[in-house]
Design a protein around this motif. Structure first.
Motif, PDB file in Angstrom:
ATOM      1  N   LEU A 280      -6.236 -10.701  45.015  1.00  7.00           N
ATOM      2  CA  LEU A 280      -4.987 -11.531  44.209  1.00  7.00           C
ATOM      3  C   LEU A 280      -4.779 -12.983  44.297  1.00  7.00           C
ATOM      4  N   LEU A 281      -5.338 -13.306  45.407  1.00  6.30           N
ATOM      5  CA  LEU A 281      -5.360 -14.661  45.587  1.00  6.30           C
ATOM      6  C   LEU A 281      -6.214 -15.699  44.719  1.00  6.30           C
ATOM      7  N   TYR A 282      -7.542 -14.970  44.733  1.00  5.27           N
ATOM      8  CA  TYR A 282      -8.679 -15.529  43.858  1.00  5.27           C
ATOM      9  C   TYR A 282      -8.826 -15.003  42.438  1.00  5.27           C
ATOM     10  N   ILE A 283      -7.495 -14.321  41.899  1.00  6.26           N
ATOM     11  CA  ILE A 283      -7.694 -13.346  40.721  1.00  6.26           C
ATOM     12  C   ILE A 283      -8.251 -14.232  39.418  1.00  6.26           C
ATOM     13  N   ARG A 284      -8.221 -15.574  39.488  1.00  6.79           N
ATOM     14  CA  ARG A 284      -8.613 -16.437  38.206  1.00  6.79           C
ATOM     15  C   ARG A 284     -10.407 -16.690  38.440  1.00  6.79           C
ATOM     16  N   ARG A 285     -10.707 -16.180  39.569  1.00  2.81           N
ATOM     17  CA  ARG A 285     -12.039 -16.361  39.601  1.00  2.81           C
ATOM     18  C   ARG A 285     -12.852 -15.131  39.130  1.00  2.81           C
ATOM     19  N   SER A 286     -14.197 -15.300  39.053  1.00  3.06           N
ATOM     20  CA  SER A 286     -14.988 -14.113  38.387  1.00  3.06           C
ATOM     21  C   SER A 286     -15.516 -12.972  39.441  1.00  3.06           C
ATOM     22  N   PHE A 287     -14.967 -13.116  40.658  1.00  2.00           N
ATOM     23  CA  PHE A 287     -15.291 -11.945  41.754  1.00  2.00           C
ATOM     24  C   PHE A 287     -14.667 -10.928  41.242  1.00  2.00           C
ATOM     25  N   ASN A 288     -15.313  -9.695  41.443  1.00  2.00           N
ATOM     26  CA  ASN A 288     -14.567  -8.297  41.606  1.00  2.00           C
ATOM     27  C   ASN A 288     -14.204  -7.868  42.780  1.00  2.00           C
ATOM     28  N   TYR A 289     -13.335  -6.876  42.892  1.00  2.13           N
ATOM     29  CA  TYR A 289     -12.586  -6.413  44.172  1.00  2.13           C
ATOM     30  C   TYR A 289     -13.834  -6.049  45.271  1.00  2.13           C
ATOM     31  N   MET A 290     -15.104  -5.304  44.903  1.00  2.00           N
ATOM     32  CA  MET A 290     -16.038  -4.987  45.789  1.00  2.00           C
ATOM     33  C   MET A 290     -16.829  -6.118  46.374  1.00  2.00           C
ATOM     34  N   GLU A 291     -16.948  -7.478  45.659  1.00  2.02           N
ATOM     35  CA  GLU A 291     -17.346  -8.694  46.248  1.00  2.02           C
ATOM     36  C   GLU A 291     -16.581  -9.287  47.167  1.00  2.02           C
ATOM     37  N   HIS A 292     -15.147  -9.162  47.045  1.00  6.43           N
ATOM     38  CA  HIS A 292     -14.226  -9.691  47.958  1.00  6.43           C
ATOM     39  C   HIS A 292     -14.282  -8.705  49.141  1.00  6.43           C
ATOM     40  N   LEU A 293     -14.331  -7.660  49.070  1.00  6.43           N
ATOM     41  CA  LEU A 293     -14.608  -6.694  50.186  1.00  6.43           C
ATOM     42  C   LEU A 293     -15.664  -6.975  51.055  1.00  6.43           C
ATOM     43  N   ILE A 294     -17.005  -7.268  50.485  1.00  8.68           N
ATOM     44  CA  ILE A 294     -18.158  -7.556  50.938  1.00  8.68           C
ATOM     45  C   ILE A 294     -17.987  -8.824  52.051  1.00  8.68           C
ATOM     46  N   PHE A 295     -17.158  -9.826  51.321  1.00  9.97           N
ATOM     47  CA  PHE A 295     -16.958 -11.169  51.989  1.00  9.97           C
ATOM     48  C   PHE A 295     -16.247 -10.814  53.355  1.00  9.97           C
ATOM     49  N   THR A 296     -15.089  -9.918  53.169  1.00 12.96           N
ATOM     50  CA  THR A 296     -14.198  -9.705  54.123  1.00 12.96           C
ATOM     51  C   THR A 296     -14.951  -8.619  55.216  1.00 12.96           C
ATOM     52  N   PHE A 297     -15.741  -7.681  55.017  1.00 12.72           N
ATOM     53  CA  PHE A 297     -16.287  -7.092  56.059  1.00 12.72           C
ATOM     54  C   PHE A 297     -17.442  -8.150  56.837  1.00 12.72           C
ATOM     55  N   HIS A 298     -17.966  -9.044  56.317  1.00 13.41           N
ATOM     56  CA  HIS A 298     -18.803  -9.910  56.908  1.00 13.41           C
ATOM     57  C   HIS A 298     -18.111 -10.920  57.820  1.00 13.41           C
ATOM     58  N   THR A 299     -16.996 -11.504  57.343  1.00 12.22           N
ATOM     59  CA  THR A 299     -16.088 -12.331  58.109  1.00 12.22           C
ATOM     60  C   THR A 299     -15.490 -11.778  59.329  1.00 12.22           C
ATOM     61  N   GLN A 300     -15.216 -10.358  59.071  1.00 13.81           N
ATOM     62  CA  GLN A 300     -14.370  -9.530  60.237  1.00 13.81           C
ATOM     63  C   GLN A 300     -15.417  -9.121  61.441  1.00 13.81           C
ATOM     64  N   THR A 301     -16.909  -8.883  60.647  1.00 13.16           N
ATOM     65  CA  THR A 301     -17.902  -8.711  61.540  1.00 13.16           C
ATOM     66  C   THR A 301     -18.142  -9.764  62.562  1.00 13.16           C
ATOM     67  N   MET A 302     -18.035 -11.097  61.839  1.00  9.50           N
ATOM     68  CA  MET A 302     -18.206 -12.386  62.714  1.00  9.50           C
ATOM     69  C   MET A 302     -16.981 -12.486  63.705  1.00  9.50           C
ATOM     70  N   PHE A 303     -15.985 -11.973  63.310  1.00  2.98           N
ATOM     71  CA  PHE A 303     -14.776 -12.170  64.050  1.00  2.98           C
ATOM     72  C   PHE A 303     -15.019 -11.488  65.601  1.00  2.98           C
ATOM     73  N   PHE A 304     -15.496 -10.191  65.598  1.00  3.65           N
ATOM     74  CA  PHE A 304     -15.766  -9.272  66.463  1.00  3.65           C
ATOM     75  C   PHE A 304     -17.086  -9.841  67.183  1.00  3.65           C
ATOM     76  N   ILE A 305     -17.869 -10.303  66.846  1.00  2.81           N
ATOM     77  CA  ILE A 305     -18.986 -11.040  67.523  1.00  2.81           C
ATOM     78  C   ILE A 305     -18.534 -12.188  68.319  1.00  2.81           C
ATOM     79  N   ILE A 306     -17.824 -13.352  67.715  1.00  4.68           N
ATOM     80  CA  ILE A 306     -17.256 -14.322  68.544  1.00  4.68           C
ATOM     81  C   ILE A 306     -16.187 -13.934  69.510  1.00  4.68           C
ATOM     82  N   ILE A 307     -15.505 -12.981  69.288  1.00  4.93           N
ATOM     83  CA  ILE A 307     -14.297 -12.622  70.265  1.00  4.93           C
ATOM     84  C   ILE A 307     -15.202 -11.907  71.563  1.00  4.93           C
ATOM     85  N   GLY A 308     -16.030 -10.948  70.845  1.00  6.13           N
ATOM     86  CA  GLY A 308     -16.662 -10.233  71.811  1.00  6.13           C
ATOM     87  C   GLY A 308     -17.393 -11.075  72.936  1.00  6.13           C
TER      88      GLY A 308
END
Length: 379
Positions: A280-308
């Motif tokens: 919704l924040l990037y609704i004017r961009r050409s990315f679809n929902y699944m592409e945002h979800l992939i980005f979310t999973f990658h950044t959250q994975t990195m969060f676990f790695i750094i905090i771990g």
């Protein structure tokens, strides 16, 4: 690649043993189902050779994935949605693997029993201090002396009485708690005339009072004694009473352990909603929902790695401040990843970075409340 074991040409056949598709002697694998083209009987040596070969094969993708995540924020998400996927691990499966490892490692350092013991000691110390205050300050005697005083107004008496109640503290609270536990008992006929919501808030205090009086831990015996039906709802409410008492007795230790063990899956189901907010924040961009979800999973994975790693270093080197440094590092990483993935200028990225964090904390708070409430019903 040097051929050995079951991969040798002398063991290859002209037909796949799995699906029957015709094969050539040069085919190492079936081009239809992917099975190895071999007639050699499986030996223990071949089994372990193929097992470790598959690990090292995955390790190649694992190495590319970790290096891209660590040193090139946003690159892995960008390349993955562009179709460059063979050299990277699946983002969803990789996230689950990292999150489970993170919570297992983190669980080794969380001393739930120590927290419970500390709270128990504080409560015991508080009760001891209160008893000492009661002995030092004879409240009943003070009240009798105050009643003999004739020059005090009604307002002064009320104010002094309020202060004395504050001093009584735990005793007053205990009296109120005992008073509040006086429950009305209902017959099964009266229960049958209640709706589902009435049953919930009327049966619980009744069963709680019965349990406090009898100490009965069997729902079947309790319902039989109360002459209530052994229905699923009645048994469920009585079991909730037992669980609530267990939480009070061990100061919530088992309850919080229960929630902690479910966190990897709770966060996994929470992330799609977070990805929706980014969409919704990037609704004017050409990315679809699944592409945002992939980005979310990658950044959250990195969060676990750094905090771990920060937790490991903090525990090994006893550097509690390192956790704060790791959080700042992740926030900087998230900004760089957003800049690379969404390809926007610094000003827009900073504004959306701040909005993303606000949305995250709102959703995290809401998710935490729902998790605690839901856990109360299923614990």
């Amino acid at each position: 690649m040097k051929e050995k074991g079951r991969f040798l040409k002398k063991y290859r056949g002209n037909e796949c043993l799995n699906c029957g598709v015709p094969l050539d002697i040069v085919d190492r694998y079936c081009n239809h189902c992917g099975q190895i083209n071999t007639n050699k009987r499986l030996s223990l040596k071949d089994f372990f050779n193929e097992f470790f070969a598959s690990i090292f094969s995955y390790d190649s993708r694992l190495r590319h994935t970790i290096l891209a995540l660590l040193f090139k924020p946003g690159k892995i998400s960008k390349e993955y949605i562009e179709g460059k996927r063979v050299k990277y691990a699946n983002p969803f499966r990789f996230y689950l693997s990292v999150s489970i490892i993170f919570f297992i490692i983190n669980g080794l350092f969380i001393d739930f029993d120590g927290f419970r013991t500390e709270i128990e000691d504080q409560v015991t110390e508080g009760k001891k201090t209160f008893e000492e205050i009661k002995e030092a300050v004879p409240i009943d005697s003070i009240r009798q002396e105050i009643r003999k005083t004739e020059d005090l107004s009604e307002e002064d008496l009320a104010l002094i009485n309020k202060k004395l109640l504050d001093i009584e503290g735990l005793s007053s609270l205990s009296a109120k708690k005992t008073e509040s536990k006086k429950a009305t008992y209902y017959s099964q006929e009266e229960i049958n005339n209640m709706n589902i919501f009435e049953k919930g808030y009327k049966l619980f205090p009744m069963y709680e009072d019965y349990h406090d009086r009898t100490g009965e831990k069997s729902a079947h015996r309790a319902l039989a004694d109360l002459k209530h039906e052994k229905s699923r709802l009645n048994r469920y409410i009585y079991h909730r009473v037992l669980k609530t008492n267990e939480i009070e007795e061990n100061y919530g230790q088992e309850f919080f352990e229960f929630i902690f063990n479910k966190l990897p899956f709770i966060i996994f189901f929470f992330l799609p909603f977070f990805a929706l907010s980014i969409w919704l924040l990037y609704i004017r961009r050409s990315f679809n929902y699944m592409e945002h979800l992939i980005f979310t999973f990658h950044t959250q994975t990195m969060f676990f790695i750094i905090i771990g790693f920060s937790i490991l270093i903090s525990k090994i080197a006893n550097l509690n401040a390192f956790f704060g440094v790791a959080m700042l590092a992740f926030l900087f990483y998230l900004y760089k990843a957003m800049r690379k993935f969404y390809n926007q200028g610094r000003a827009k990225t900073i504004v959306k970075f701040l909005l993303v964090n606000v949305l995250f904390f709102i959703l995290a708070t809401l998710g935490s409340v729902l998790t605690i409430v839901g856990s109360i019903f299923i614990f």
